[in-house]
Write a protein that holds these residues in place. Structure first.
Motif, PDB file in Angstrom:
ATOM      1  N   LEU A 129     -57.133   9.537  20.856  1.00 31.48           N
ATOM      2  CA  LEU A 129     -58.220  10.363  21.385  1.00 31.48           C
ATOM      3  C   LEU A 129     -58.388  10.114  22.880  1.00 31.48           C
ATOM      4  N   THR A 130     -58.500  11.207  23.629  1.00 34.25           N
ATOM      5  CA  THR A 130     -58.804  11.129  25.059  1.00 34.25           C
ATOM      6  C   THR A 130     -60.074  11.923  25.319  1.00 34.25           C
ATOM      7  N   VAL A 131     -61.054  11.284  25.924  1.00 27.89           N
ATOM      8  CA  VAL A 131     -62.318  11.946  26.268  1.00 27.89           C
ATOM      9  C   VAL A 131     -62.346  12.156  27.778  1.00 27.89           C
ATOM     10  N   GLY A 132     -62.508  13.396  28.183  1.00 23.31           N
ATOM     11  CA  GLY A 132     -62.529  13.712  29.605  1.00 23.31           C
ATOM     12  C   GLY A 132     -63.778  14.462  30.006  1.00 23.31           C
ATOM     13  N   GLU A 133     -63.820  14.855  31.266  1.00 23.93           N
ATOM     14  CA  GLU A 133     -64.966  15.574  31.808  1.00 23.93           C
ATOM     15  C   GLU A 133     -64.566  16.998  32.159  1.00 23.93           C
ATOM     16  N   SER A 134     -65.542  17.901  32.099  1.00 27.53           N
ATOM     17  CA  SER A 134     -65.310  19.276  32.523  1.00 27.53           C
ATOM     18  C   SER A 134     -65.620  19.408  34.005  1.00 27.53           C
ATOM     19  N   ASP A 135     -64.777  20.142  34.700  1.00 24.78           N
ATOM     20  CA  ASP A 135     -65.003  20.422  36.111  1.00 24.78           C
ATOM     21  C   ASP A 135     -65.452  21.863  36.290  1.00 24.78           C
ATOM     22  N   VAL A 136     -66.260  22.092  37.318  1.00 24.83           N
ATOM     23  CA  VAL A 136     -66.680  23.449  37.661  1.00 24.83           C
ATOM     24  C   VAL A 136     -65.592  24.081  38.532  1.00 24.83           C
ATOM     25  N   ILE A 137     -65.105  25.239  38.102  1.00 28.11           N
ATOM     26  CA  ILE A 137     -64.010  25.922  38.789  1.00 28.11           C
ATOM     27  C   ILE A 137     -64.499  27.249  39.361  1.00 28.11           C
ATOM     28  N   GLY A 138     -64.370  27.396  40.658  1.00 30.52           N
ATOM     29  CA  GLY A 138     -64.712  28.666  41.296  1.00 30.52           C
ATOM     30  C   GLY A 138     -63.477  29.509  41.480  1.00 30.52           C
ATOM     31  N   SER A 139     -63.249  30.021  42.673  1.00 30.86           N
ATOM     32  CA  SER A 139     -62.080  30.852  42.936  1.00 30.86           C
ATOM     33  C   SER A 139     -61.471  30.479  44.276  1.00 30.86           C
ATOM     34  N   ASP A 140     -60.169  30.203  44.289  1.00 30.87           N
ATOM     35  CA  ASP A 140     -59.475  29.916  45.534  1.00 30.87           C
ATOM     36  C   ASP A 140     -59.244  31.184  46.358  1.00 30.87           C
ATOM     37  N   GLU A 141     -59.201  32.320  45.668  1.00 32.34           N
ATOM     38  CA  GLU A 141     -58.996  33.592  46.343  1.00 32.34           C
ATOM     39  C   GLU A 141     -60.341  34.255  46.612  1.00 32.34           C
ATOM     40  N   PRO A 142     -60.514  34.919  47.748  1.00 33.68           N
ATOM     41  CA  PRO A 142     -61.778  35.603  48.019  1.00 33.68           C
ATOM     42  C   PRO A 142     -61.991  36.788  47.099  1.00 33.68           C
ATOM     43  N   VAL A 143     -63.252  37.056  46.787  1.00 33.25           N
ATOM     44  CA  VAL A 143     -63.627  38.236  46.017  1.00 33.25           C
ATOM     45  C   VAL A 143     -63.921  39.359  47.017  1.00 33.25           C
ATOM     46  N   HIS A 156     -66.367  28.985  36.094  1.00 29.19           N
ATOM     47  CA  HIS A 156     -66.387  28.493  34.717  1.00 29.19           C
ATOM     48  C   HIS A 156     -66.081  27.008  34.693  1.00 29.19           C
ATOM     49  N   LEU A 157     -66.284  26.398  33.549  1.00 32.08           N
ATOM     50  CA  LEU A 157     -65.996  24.981  33.377  1.00 32.08           C
ATOM     51  C   LEU A 157     -64.655  24.808  32.682  1.00 32.08           C
ATOM     52  N   GLU A 158     -63.877  23.903  33.174  1.00 35.63           N
ATOM     53  CA  GLU A 158     -62.554  23.642  32.621  1.00 35.63           C
ATOM     54  C   GLU A 158     -62.401  22.149  32.350  1.00 35.63           C
ATOM     55  N   PRO A 159     -62.170  21.734  31.070  1.00 36.75           N
ATOM     56  CA  PRO A 159     -62.150  22.593  29.888  1.00 36.75           C
ATOM     57  C   PRO A 159     -63.529  23.151  29.571  1.00 36.75           C
ATOM     58  N   PRO A 160     -63.594  24.195  28.733  1.00 31.84           N
ATOM     59  CA  PRO A 160     -64.886  24.821  28.421  1.00 31.84           C
ATOM     60  C   PRO A 160     -65.909  23.810  27.936  1.00 31.84           C
ATOM     61  N   PHE A 161     -67.144  23.969  28.409  1.00 35.41           N
ATOM     62  CA  PHE A 161     -68.220  23.028  28.062  1.00 35.41           C
ATOM     63  C   PHE A 161     -69.534  23.780  28.002  1.00 35.41           C
ATOM     64  N   ASN A 162     -70.315  23.498  26.987  1.00 37.33           N
ATOM     65  CA  ASN A 162     -71.597  24.167  26.779  1.00 37.33           C
ATOM     66  C   ASN A 162     -72.630  23.652  27.780  1.00 37.33           C
ATOM     67  N   VAL A 163     -73.057  24.513  28.696  1.00 31.99           N
ATOM     68  CA  VAL A 163     -74.066  24.126  29.690  1.00 31.99           C
ATOM     69  C   VAL A 163     -75.384  24.867  29.466  1.00 31.99           C
ATOM     70  N   SER A 164     -75.564  25.416  28.260  1.00 33.23           N
ATOM     71  CA  SER A 164     -76.755  26.233  27.994  1.00 33.23           C
ATOM     72  C   SER A 164     -78.051  25.445  28.120  1.00 33.23           C
ATOM     73  N   THR A 165     -77.993  24.129  27.944  1.00 30.97           N
ATOM     74  CA  THR A 165     -79.207  23.316  28.057  1.00 30.97           C
ATOM     75  C   THR A 165     -79.337  22.661  29.438  1.00 30.97           C
ATOM     76  N   LEU A 166     -78.379  22.918  30.312  1.00 35.07           N
ATOM     77  CA  LEU A 166     -78.402  22.352  31.656  1.00 35.07           C
ATOM     78  C   LEU A 166     -78.878  23.388  32.669  1.00 35.07           C
ATOM     79  N   SER A 309     -56.460  26.543  37.725  1.00 33.25           N
ATOM     80  CA  SER A 309     -56.554  26.753  36.288  1.00 33.25           C
ATOM     81  C   SER A 309     -55.253  26.333  35.623  1.00 33.25           C
ATOM     82  N   GLY A 310     -55.379  25.773  34.402  1.00 34.34           N
ATOM     83  CA  GLY A 310     -54.200  25.357  33.658  1.00 34.34           C
ATOM     84  C   GLY A 310     -53.506  26.547  33.036  1.00 34.34           C
ATOM     85  N   PRO A 311     -52.374  26.307  32.344  1.00 33.35           N
ATOM     86  CA  PRO A 311     -51.608  27.386  31.734  1.00 33.35           C
ATOM     87  C   PRO A 311     -52.422  28.217  30.760  1.00 33.35           C
TER      88      PRO A 311
END
Length: 342
Positions: A129-143, A156-166, A309-311
């Motif tokens: 088992l490996t326990v890691g943290e989710s990172d907040v990912i924006g966009s490297d390219e301009p919108v 979004h958070l990578e890997p996906p993580f429930n932030v509904s209570t945060l 972003s990962g594969p």
């Protein structure tokens, strides 16, 4: 007869000859996210009622959980795992020895041993088992967007993580664009410039999608936006998205009573779907792509896909069609968190 093909028989409690079971664990390493829960899989093949036998999970010399004759032995358990482990009695009757480990900590990472003990014979297997943290990912390219359009700023958070209570904050410079707090939109800090123009995907926040819909874009909206999760247990709690706005308003023409975007130069394929027209960008982060299915929030522009972003974080959107374009309104689109006062 070799060992693999040999059938070993023993006399069971039902006085019937049954095949000696093998114990099998998940062969692939298990990855989980901090503070979430995980199921470490372990089972007997063929299935055997293990509810009255001894089932033990350990990590190194530490006892994670011990169940003997259908009862837990809390005295043997390491304090680190107290109130965070469980075995299902119903599952045990079917030979399923899987361990539920909740409120994961980074220190839960390790090699876990699942043991089945009967008649003084121990069978065991291992799960990593490996326990890691989710990172907040924006966009490297301009919108990029034109004046008058609606735009999604991807985050979004990578890997996906429930932030509904945060708490989730969107800012441009030091100005509050949108604040999500206590499981709803908090309008108290929002700058008046953004009132009734910003929305989050309410039903996607639990999946780690904190992308922002910004409606009726103006030249004044241009700039660098930050999506921020202050209490996220991670080294990366902020994502950056740059919005560039073309001052020339997008050319439109009437189509079935709605506003239809006619300039498709910078958006890739624009195709009609069931009498509606929608842009189909080639790729988009999965959490955003999932949230956009069957929406009616056009005309829209999407930002670039984060290069970090990962594969598994990209998806071909061949089937994605955002609903028909319509004029700017101040009512809340279905499925979005309103920027109006609760």
């Amino acid at each position: 007869m070799d060992k693999d093909s040999e059938t070993v028989l023993r006399l069971g409690r039902s006085d019937k000859c049954v095949q000696e079971p093998q114990i099998i664990c998940s062969s692939e390493p298990v990855q989980a996210v901090y503070s979430e829960h995980v199921l470490l899989q372990c089972y007997l093949k063929p299935p055997l009622n293990a509810a009255s036998e001894t089932v033990k999970w350990t990590r190194g010399n530490d006892v994670v959980i011990l169940c003997q004759n259908g009862k837990y032995n809390p005295g043997a358990q390491r304090e680190h795992f107290e109130a965070r482990t469980a075995l299902s009695h119903e599952a045990l009757t079917k030979g399923n020895l899987s361990l539920m480990l909740t409120s994961l900590k980074l220190t839960d990472t390790g090699r876990y041993k699942c043991s089945f003990i009967t008649d003084n014979v121990e069978k065991s297997c291992y799960v990593n088992l490996t326990v890691g943290e989710s990172d907040v990912i924006g966009s490297d390219e301009p919108v990029k967007a034109n004046v008058g359009e609606d735009v999604i700023l991807p985050c979004h958070l990578e890997p996906p993580f429930n932030v509904s209570t945060l708490t989730v904050e969107w800012k441009r410079n030091k100005t509050y664009v949108h604040v999500y707090r206590s499981m709803k939109h908090d309008p108290n800090q929002q700058n008046s410039h953004f009132i009734n123009r910003t929305y989050l995907f309410c039903d996607e926040i639990g999946k780690g999608n904190i992308s922002l819909l910004l409606r009726n874009v103006s030249k004044e909206d241009e700039g660098v936006y930050i999506c921020y999760v202050p209490k996220l247990h991670s080294q990366v709690r902020k994502g950056k998205i740059t919005l560039k706005v073309d001052a020339a308003k997008h050319d439109t023409k009437q189509f079935n009573g709605s506003s239809r975007v006619s300039d498709t130069t910078s958006l890739g394929t624009c195709q009609a779907v069931q009498g509606m027209e929608a842009y189909l960008p080639p790729t988009l982060p999965l959490p955003v792509a999932d949230a956009l299915r069957h929406r009616s929030v056009g005309p829209l522009r999407w930002g670039g896909v984060p290069s970090t972003s990962g594969p598994g974080a990209r998806s071909t959107l061949a089937q994605l069609a955002v609903g028909r374009a319509h004029e700017h309104v101040t009512t809340t689109p279905s499925g979005f968190c309103s920027a109006a006062a609760e």
